[in-house]
Every structure is written in C-alpha cells, then in structure tokens.
Design a protein around this motif. Structure first.
Motif, mmCIF file in Angstrom:
data_model
loop_
_atom_site.group_PDB
_atom_site.id
_atom_site.type_symbol
_atom_site.label_atom_id
_atom_site.label_comp_id
_atom_site.label_asym_id
_atom_site.label_seq_id
_atom_site.Cartn_x
_atom_site.Cartn_y
_atom_site.Cartn_z
ATOM 1 N N ALA A 88 -2.261 -3.444 10.141
ATOM 2 C CA ALA A 88 -2.268 -2.057 10.621
ATOM 3 C C ALA A 88 -3.387 -1.291 9.934
ATOM 4 O O ALA A 88 -3.752 -1.583 8.798
ATOM 5 C CB ALA A 88 -0.931 -1.382 10.332
ATOM 6 N N VAL A 89 -3.923 -0.298 10.651
ATOM 7 C CA VAL A 89 -4.896 0.631 10.070
ATOM 8 C C VAL A 89 -4.235 2.003 10.059
ATOM 9 O O VAL A 89 -3.619 2.406 11.051
ATOM 10 C CB VAL A 89 -6.195 0.676 10.908
ATOM 11 C CG1 VAL A 89 -7.162 1.688 10.327
ATOM 12 C CG2 VAL A 89 -6.828 -0.704 10.978
ATOM 13 N N ALA A 90 -4.336 2.687 8.916
ATOM 14 C CA ALA A 90 -3.652 3.973 8.792
ATOM 15 C C ALA A 90 -4.556 5.020 8.156
ATOM 16 O O ALA A 90 -5.510 4.704 7.446
ATOM 17 C CB ALA A 90 -2.386 3.809 7.948
ATOM 18 N N ARG A 91 -4.235 6.279 8.443
ATOM 19 C CA ARG A 91 -4.895 7.408 7.791
ATOM 20 C C ARG A 91 -4.334 7.576 6.382
ATOM 21 O O ARG A 91 -3.286 7.026 6.057
ATOM 22 C CB ARG A 91 -4.599 8.695 8.560
ATOM 23 C CG ARG A 91 -5.232 8.781 9.906
ATOM 24 C CD ARG A 91 -4.971 10.190 10.442
ATOM 25 N NE ARG A 91 -5.189 10.274 11.872
ATOM 26 C CZ ARG A 91 -6.381 10.428 12.435
ATOM 27 N NH1 ARG A 91 -7.459 10.501 11.681
ATOM 28 N NH2 ARG A 91 -6.498 10.511 13.744
ATOM 29 N N CYS A 100 -1.360 -4.598 15.037
ATOM 30 C CA CYS A 100 -1.233 -5.796 15.860
ATOM 31 C C CYS A 100 -0.563 -6.916 15.074
ATOM 32 O O CYS A 100 -0.549 -6.898 13.848
ATOM 33 C CB CYS A 100 -2.590 -6.252 16.392
ATOM 34 S SG CYS A 100 -3.681 -6.809 15.092
ATOM 35 N N SER A 101 0.013 -7.867 15.797
ATOM 36 C CA SER A 101 0.714 -8.989 15.171
ATOM 37 C C SER A 101 0.377 -10.262 15.919
ATOM 38 O O SER A 101 0.085 -10.229 17.120
ATOM 39 C CB SER A 101 2.237 -8.792 15.261
ATOM 40 O OG SER A 101 2.616 -7.634 14.585
ATOM 41 N N LEU A 124 -9.336 -4.045 15.087
ATOM 42 C CA LEU A 124 -8.649 -2.749 15.156
ATOM 43 C C LEU A 124 -9.620 -1.627 14.814
ATOM 44 O O LEU A 124 -9.638 -0.579 15.475
ATOM 45 C CB LEU A 124 -7.460 -2.709 14.189
ATOM 46 C CG LEU A 124 -6.260 -3.627 14.488
ATOM 47 C CD1 LEU A 124 -5.200 -3.476 13.408
ATOM 48 C CD2 LEU A 124 -5.650 -3.309 15.856
ATOM 49 N N LEU A 125 -10.435 -1.838 13.775
ATOM 50 C CA LEU A 125 -11.391 -0.797 13.360
ATOM 51 C C LEU A 125 -12.408 -0.533 14.464
ATOM 52 O O LEU A 125 -12.713 0.621 14.764
ATOM 53 C CB LEU A 125 -12.136 -1.235 12.091
ATOM 54 C CG LEU A 125 -11.293 -1.427 10.825
ATOM 55 C CD1 LEU A 125 -12.190 -1.744 9.632
ATOM 56 C CD2 LEU A 125 -10.470 -0.193 10.535
ATOM 57 N N ALA A 383 3.248 -2.116 3.314
ATOM 58 C CA ALA A 383 1.897 -2.574 2.960
ATOM 59 C C ALA A 383 0.912 -1.399 2.984
ATOM 60 O O ALA A 383 0.066 -1.261 2.097
ATOM 61 C CB ALA A 383 1.445 -3.673 3.922
ATOM 62 N N VAL A 384 1.061 -0.528 4.000
ATOM 63 C CA VAL A 384 0.222 0.677 4.063
ATOM 64 C C VAL A 384 0.516 1.569 2.857
ATOM 65 O O VAL A 384 -0.397 2.082 2.193
ATOM 66 C CB VAL A 384 0.474 1.431 5.395
ATOM 67 C CG1 VAL A 384 -0.069 2.851 5.341
ATOM 68 C CG2 VAL A 384 -0.134 0.650 6.565
ATOM 69 N N SER A 385 1.800 1.725 2.506
ATOM 70 C CA SER A 385 2.175 2.563 1.358
ATOM 71 C C SER A 385 1.607 1.996 0.063
ATOM 72 O O SER A 385 1.166 2.747 -0.808
ATOM 73 C CB SER A 385 3.700 2.651 1.222
ATOM 74 O OG SER A 385 4.275 3.133 2.406
ATOM 75 N N LEU A 386 1.617 0.660 -0.057
ATOM 76 C CA LEU A 386 1.073 0.016 -1.263
ATOM 77 C C LEU A 386 -0.412 0.341 -1.414
ATOM 78 O O LEU A 386 -0.888 0.670 -2.502
ATOM 79 C CB LEU A 386 1.278 -1.502 -1.168
ATOM 80 C CG LEU A 386 0.770 -2.340 -2.334
ATOM 81 C CD1 LEU A 386 1.581 -2.057 -3.599
ATOM 82 C CD2 LEU A 386 0.834 -3.827 -2.007
ATOM 83 N N ALA A 387 -1.143 0.281 -0.288
ATOM 84 C CA ALA A 387 -2.567 0.620 -0.327
ATOM 85 C C ALA A 387 -2.744 2.077 -0.747
ATOM 86 O O ALA A 387 -3.546 2.391 -1.628
ATOM 87 C CB ALA A 387 -3.194 0.378 1.045
ATOM 88 N N LEU A 388 -1.961 2.975 -0.131
ATOM 89 C CA LEU A 388 -2.099 4.408 -0.424
ATOM 90 C C LEU A 388 -1.745 4.710 -1.881
ATOM 91 O O LEU A 388 -2.348 5.576 -2.515
ATOM 92 C CB LEU A 388 -1.192 5.226 0.501
ATOM 93 C CG LEU A 388 -1.642 5.246 1.966
ATOM 94 C CD1 LEU A 388 -0.550 5.826 2.852
ATOM 95 C CD2 LEU A 388 -2.928 6.039 2.114
#
Ligand SMILES: [Zn+2]
Length: 395
Positions: A88-91, A100-101, A124-125, A383-388
């Motif tokens: 996933a790509v997130a702001r 996508c999966s 995705l990007l 996973a997005v939260s871990l990056a953030l």
C-alpha cells in the motif's frame, strides 16, 4: 526527517487527529499558546506542516487548521505472509492512496520476493504520479522472527534464504530517501489494531494470529512490546502435549503443530480417509485430495460433528495457552486474527471457554475476547503505521 522533541509531539497530534487547530494541539500536548505558535511556525517553515481552510469557531474568528504538507512525501506499507503479499502507498496522515495484493511463495527467497514488492510499489506510485524519491518511510511485516533494531530475520523457520538478508538496503536501493522498518507480521497486525482498529485507546492487549503458524503481538501500556531482542509473543512453540507430533522447530507437541491451520487440515484429512465423515470426504474429493482448514470450517457450518470437534480441540488448546498469558500479562482485550479466524464461531467459543476455565477470576473480570474486526486489513494498516512511526527521527 529530524525533529526536536517538542516538534515530535505536535507532529504526533496532527498524525493522530488529521487537520487540527492550534487550540486542540495545546489541549493534547499541554503546551502554552505561545509555545504552540513557535513550534508550529518552525514546522511550517520546515514545510512539514501546512495551513488549510477555516476550522469551526470556538467563539472568536475561525481558526486556521494545521495538517501535513502534501508535498512532504509518502510511505509504503508491505504485509508479506507465507503465501500472500500486500503493498500500500499512504499519505503522512495515514490515508491509503492505493493498495494491491497478490499470491507469493516466500520460500522463493528474498531476491525474487523483494523484487516483486518493489515492482508492485513502483506500479502503484506510477499510477499516482509519485516518484520513488518521494517515499520517506517503508514498513514491512514478515512471517518470521525479526531482530527489530537491525531489521534482520533470525533463523526464520518458513523463510529459507532470508536469514540475515539485508532487507533495508534492498528497499533503499529502490527508494533512496526512505527508511525501512521490518517487523514480525503479528506485531504489525497488533499495531494496525492499536492505531486504527479495536485496540484504539486500549492500554494492554494481545493480538493472536492463528493461520499457517501461531504467534501473538503484545501491546503493553499503549505500545508494541517486542522484548529484549524482538521475539516477544512467539507463543506458537509453547508445548501443549509432550506426546504430540514433532514441530518444524524440532520439539514435540508445540501449539502451532497441534492447533494451527495445517494440523486442523491434517486431522480432517485422516478422518475423511477413515470414512468417519461423509461431508469431509466430499470436500476432500472436491479439492482433488487436498483439504484445507477453510474446508473444515465449511463442514462445521454444515453441522459435521467431526469437523466441529477438530475446531473445538484447536480452540481449546489455543485457549489454554492464552489462559497462561492472561494470568501472566493481565490484558483487557484479546483479538484473534489470521486465516483460521475465518473458520466459524466454534473456534472463538472454545478459545473463550479455554481461557475462562484456566484463568484467575480477577484477570478475566473485564477481559474481552473477540475476532479481529479488521481481519486481513490489520497487517497492511499496521505496516503503514510502522513506517509513519519511524519516518521522523527525534533528537
Ligand atoms: Zn515448535
């Protein structure tokens, strides 16, 4: 991106609340108005935050709201399982822009699998006109034990070839301005629930994943507890029967070898071959000689006595191990996720029963045990939260 400690608190308030007024930030951080003004001006000057529109007036003129500067960049979340991959790509606000999966075999090794991760993320990007250089953080969950400080897998049982593989460097070669954090897949599911799911505001809880393997993520005092080297919560290899089958770890009678998806399927296959269940035999034939845990769930939903018994046995064993964890850790919530969690209500009710039978009354007085409402989404959101969580370096 480097932040002062005061700036980090303001950034955290924006992250948790979205577009927010200075007054609200003051209430959350306890900072004075003067201090908020100076910290916010600093963050605006660094172009980390931006101002937008007018908020709701609280008596005076309408306040300007602070939010993340959209030009700041994006993060990528990756949830890698034994047989599936989600990207996933997130702001910076956590909002997922694209997702996508696809199926994957983690045993193909890191070059092939991480190559696929990078290709999917780049696709995705490209669809959103985002350059790889705009990715500032990557959170990656993997189905094996991770030394969190280094992001390296250590002796992963189901990931041959991944031992100490430099995942961070591989990701950085494709996304040069990013920092990559790697964590165990169950920890990222627990983090997903903590940030956006049933765990929001819950101080102490356990997320247990029952799938191909069994493991749990521990949230203590509002954050993920990883232990001294990163493998806290690896409960799949707790012994439930000394005379049980040999586990892939080499010991006998581990919870994972007795109660996860494969042993459920194995027991059902044996019952079908022994002609003890017509319904299981039908699923075995439909599956060309292969029965899955999901088939056992379907047979149980049709009222098959053997299938129900197998699921109840599995739930009871998981419940007994959880009872020890409950006595030891005293959580207020247990969330059950993973592929086998879709198997039906019998699993949940026998887990509940197993916990209640063997825990101290005080520890279960306010204890809630439920299936994870986020389901498979918990991993990618985590996973997005871990990056953030790691995109800003606080000093
Ligand atoms: Zn084991």
């Amino acid at each position: 991106m480097r932040l002062q400690a005061d700036e980090a608190l303001v950034v955290e308030a924006v992250r948790r609340n979205g577009a927010i007024s200075r007054t609200r930030i003051a209430a959350i951080t306890g900072f004075s108005r003067a201090k908020i003004t100076s910290v916010a001006n600093g963050l605006l000057a660094k172009e980390i935050l931006a101002e937008i529109g007018d908020g709701v007036s609280e008596g005076g003129r309408k306040p300007r709201l602070l939010h993340f500067n959209n030009q700041l960049g994006y993060v990528v979340g990756v949830d890698l399982g034994a047989t599936s991959l989600s990207v996933a790509v997130a702001r910076f606000s956590g909002e997922i822009l694209a997702h996508c999966s696809e199926p994957v075999d983690v045993r193909d090794g890191p070059e092939i699998v991480l190559g696929r991760v990078i290709d999917l993320a780049l696709d995705l990007l490209a669809h959103h006109d985002i350059a790889p250089e705009q990715i500032r953080g990557i959170g990656l969950g993997v189905p094996g034990p991770v030394e969190f400080a280094t992001g390296l897998l250590i002796a992963p049982p189901i990931m041959p070839g991944w031992e100490a593989y430099p995942i961070r460097e591989a990701m950085q070669s494709a996304f040069p301005n990013s920092i990559t954090m790697v964590d165990n897949d169950v920890n990222i599911m627990a983090l997903g629930e903590l940030r956006s799911g049933a765990g929001v505001g819950v101080e102490n809880f356990i997320f247990i994943k029952v799938g191909t393997g069994i493991g749990c993520g521990i949230v203590a005092r509002g954050s993920i507890y990883r232990g001294s080297t990163g493998c806290a919560g690896d409960v799949g290899h707790i012994c439930v029967d000394r005379n049980g089958p040999v586990c892939h770890c080499g010991n006998t009678g581990c919870l994972e070898a007795m109660a996860a998806g494969p042993p459920i399927a194995q027991r059902a296959t044996e019952a079908a071959h022994a002609a003890r269940s017509d319904i299981l035999l039908r699923y075995l034939e439909q599956g060309n000689g292969v029965l899955t845990a999901a088939d056992v769930g379907k047979a149980a939903a049709e009222g098959d006595r053997i299938a129900i018994e197998i699921i109840q046995d599995s739930g009871r064993m998981v419940g007994e191990v959880l009872a020890s964890l409950v006595n030891f850790f005293n959580p207020s919530l247990i969330l059950i996720g993973g592929g086998v969690a879709n198997i039906g209500f019998q699993l949940l009710s026998s887990i509940r029963q197993g916990v209640l039978l063997r825990s101290l009354p005080l520890s279960t007085r306010h204890l809630q045990i439920d299936y994870s409402p986020m389901g498979a989404e918990a991993g990618i959101i985590g996973a997005v939260s871990l990056a953030l969580d790691h995109v800003f370096i606080i000093h």
